[in-house]
Design a protein around this motif. Sequence first.
Motif, short mmCIF file in Angstrom:
data_model
loop_
_atom_site.label_atom_id
_atom_site.label_comp_id
_atom_site.label_asym_id
_atom_site.label_seq_id
_atom_site.Cartn_x
_atom_site.Cartn_y
_atom_site.Cartn_z
N HIS A 287 -17.94 -17.16 -27.33
CA HIS A 287 -18.46 -17.53 -28.65
C HIS A 287 -19.98 -17.55 -28.58
O HIS A 287 -20.57 -17.62 -27.49
CB HIS A 287 -17.94 -18.91 -29.06
CG HIS A 287 -18.24 -19.98 -28.05
ND1 HIS A 287 -19.41 -20.71 -28.03
CD2 HIS A 287 -17.51 -20.44 -26.99
CE1 HIS A 287 -19.39 -21.56 -27.02
NE2 HIS A 287 -18.26 -21.42 -26.36
N SER A 288 -20.59 -17.50 -29.73
CA SER A 288 -22.04 -17.63 -29.76
C SER A 288 -22.43 -19.10 -29.61
O SER A 288 -21.60 -20.00 -29.77
CB SER A 288 -22.60 -17.07 -31.06
OG SER A 288 -24.01 -16.95 -30.99
N VAL A 289 -23.69 -19.33 -29.28
CA VAL A 289 -24.22 -20.68 -29.05
C VAL A 289 -25.62 -20.73 -29.65
O VAL A 289 -26.35 -19.74 -29.64
CB VAL A 289 -24.30 -21.01 -27.55
CG1 VAL A 289 -24.85 -22.42 -27.32
CG2 VAL A 289 -22.95 -20.86 -26.87
N GLY A 290 -25.99 -21.87 -30.16
CA GLY A 290 -27.34 -22.06 -30.68
C GLY A 290 -27.61 -23.53 -30.88
O GLY A 290 -27.50 -24.33 -29.96
N LEU A 291 -27.95 -23.91 -32.10
CA LEU A 291 -28.10 -25.32 -32.42
C LEU A 291 -26.76 -26.04 -32.34
O LEU A 291 -26.70 -27.24 -32.07
CB LEU A 291 -28.69 -25.47 -33.83
CG LEU A 291 -30.15 -25.03 -33.99
CD1 LEU A 291 -30.51 -24.95 -35.47
CD2 LEU A 291 -31.09 -25.97 -33.26
N PHE A 292 -25.68 -25.31 -32.56
CA PHE A 292 -24.32 -25.83 -32.44
C PHE A 292 -23.63 -25.11 -31.29
O PHE A 292 -23.95 -23.95 -31.00
CB PHE A 292 -23.56 -25.62 -33.75
CG PHE A 292 -22.19 -26.23 -33.77
CD1 PHE A 292 -22.01 -27.57 -33.48
CD2 PHE A 292 -21.09 -25.46 -34.09
CE1 PHE A 292 -20.75 -28.14 -33.51
CE2 PHE A 292 -19.81 -26.02 -34.12
CZ PHE A 292 -19.65 -27.37 -33.83
N ILE A 293 -22.70 -25.78 -30.63
CA ILE A 293 -22.11 -25.22 -29.42
C ILE A 293 -21.16 -24.06 -29.69
O ILE A 293 -21.07 -23.13 -28.90
CB ILE A 293 -21.40 -26.32 -28.60
CG1 ILE A 293 -20.95 -25.79 -27.24
CG2 ILE A 293 -20.25 -26.93 -29.38
CD1 ILE A 293 -22.07 -25.28 -26.36
N HIS A 294 -20.45 -24.07 -30.81
CA HIS A 294 -19.52 -22.98 -31.12
C HIS A 294 -19.96 -22.29 -32.41
O HIS A 294 -19.71 -22.77 -33.51
CB HIS A 294 -18.08 -23.50 -31.28
CG HIS A 294 -17.49 -23.98 -30.00
ND1 HIS A 294 -17.00 -25.26 -29.83
CD2 HIS A 294 -17.30 -23.36 -28.81
CE1 HIS A 294 -16.55 -25.40 -28.59
NE2 HIS A 294 -16.72 -24.27 -27.96
N GLU A 295 -20.63 -21.17 -32.26
CA GLU A 295 -21.10 -20.41 -33.41
C GLU A 295 -20.45 -19.02 -33.42
O GLU A 295 -19.75 -18.64 -32.48
CB GLU A 295 -22.64 -20.28 -33.36
CG GLU A 295 -23.37 -21.62 -33.45
CD GLU A 295 -24.87 -21.49 -33.58
OE1 GLU A 295 -25.52 -22.52 -33.85
OE2 GLU A 295 -25.42 -20.37 -33.40
N ASN A 296 -20.70 -18.29 -34.48
CA ASN A 296 -20.23 -16.91 -34.61
C ASN A 296 -21.40 -15.97 -34.36
O ASN A 296 -22.55 -16.35 -34.53
CB ASN A 296 -19.66 -16.68 -36.00
CG ASN A 296 -18.38 -17.45 -36.22
OD1 ASN A 296 -17.54 -17.56 -35.33
ND2 ASN A 296 -18.21 -18.02 -37.41
N PRO A 297 -21.08 -14.72 -33.94
CA PRO A 297 -19.76 -14.10 -33.76
C PRO A 297 -19.09 -14.49 -32.45
O PRO A 297 -19.74 -15.02 -31.54
CB PRO A 297 -20.09 -12.60 -33.78
CG PRO A 297 -21.47 -12.53 -33.24
CD PRO A 297 -22.19 -13.76 -33.74
#
Length: 356
Positions: A287-297
Amino acid sequence: MLDAILNELKLDAAVITDPYNMRHVSGFRGGEGALYVSRTQKVLITDSRYTEQAARESGFTIVEEHREHKREQILAECMKKENNAGAFAMGYEDESLLCAQFDRLKDALRVEKWVPLKDKVDSLRVIKTEEELSYLAKAEEIGDRAFAKLLPLLKPGMTELEAAAELEYLMKKEGAEDLSFNTIVASGLNSSMPHAIPSDKKMEEGDFVTFDFGCKYKGYCSDMTRTVVLGKASEKQKEIYNVVLKAQLASLDALRAGVSGSSVDKVARDIITEAGYGEYFGHGLGHSVGLFIHENPRLSPTDDTILQPGTIETVEPGIYVPGFGGVRIEDMVVVTEDGCINFAHSPKELIEIPVE
């Protein structure tokens, strides 16, 4: 960034309430409040706990909400300032806004058309800037250093909870401002549960021990998983571990801009299936990661999104055999035109923790 969405959906304004989207759009890290965004106004609504912080972090107009000046009233005041003679169209985050909150907005505001934003605002966070990538890399580096310091502390008799607490403490000492998620430590038979909750089970010689952990740096998350053996690994443990490692390395080789998430997932899934363990790999590859741990795509059988440069993905195949144990190996990488850059540097060969 939002002007294009306003134009595409023919909106007069949008209300942003998701804390991660609020941060990304306005710079405000407090997470409490709402944004009103139109072509002429950018307003950040929050309460007295955060107004000073918001003024420091955001270029938006800050309006304080309180009992005598509630959020819905402030939004109505913003709407009155718009040069709009027709029916007012308002975008809202239908995938994160609570039903009760939406009902209050509908009752309070003279909006003729409520338009769900779906994942439009979330999608603005898919491609990371160079600054964001530096924060993500730093967060993963903190995890690497903490894990290296944890390994010499592991021994039979230590509980999963104790190991999780040590790892979290070490990440904080290395500069983490928070955890990305609740740390997973799963030993022995518990390691066959991908998201096992650390317990008072004591680690024993011969156990698989899976560590899934991450921290935040400047608000951005890291995510990494390593599986070790306490003592000497059995031949069966080595076999399972090496299948997962082969699948992980092949997936990393296949990952690049222009391919779909589902195609990368298939690389790992085919290897695990051919080895006879397909039924024991139930989750998506990443999964993608950023400010939140489980992002899209996502890297999953159901996500055909074409990956772009600057997208973060985890690559985390696993095999989980009930009654025996499980293995997961996970790195966090950034997609590039011709491959990917791995932010994780902890060893991936099977680590056997010496037992005295």
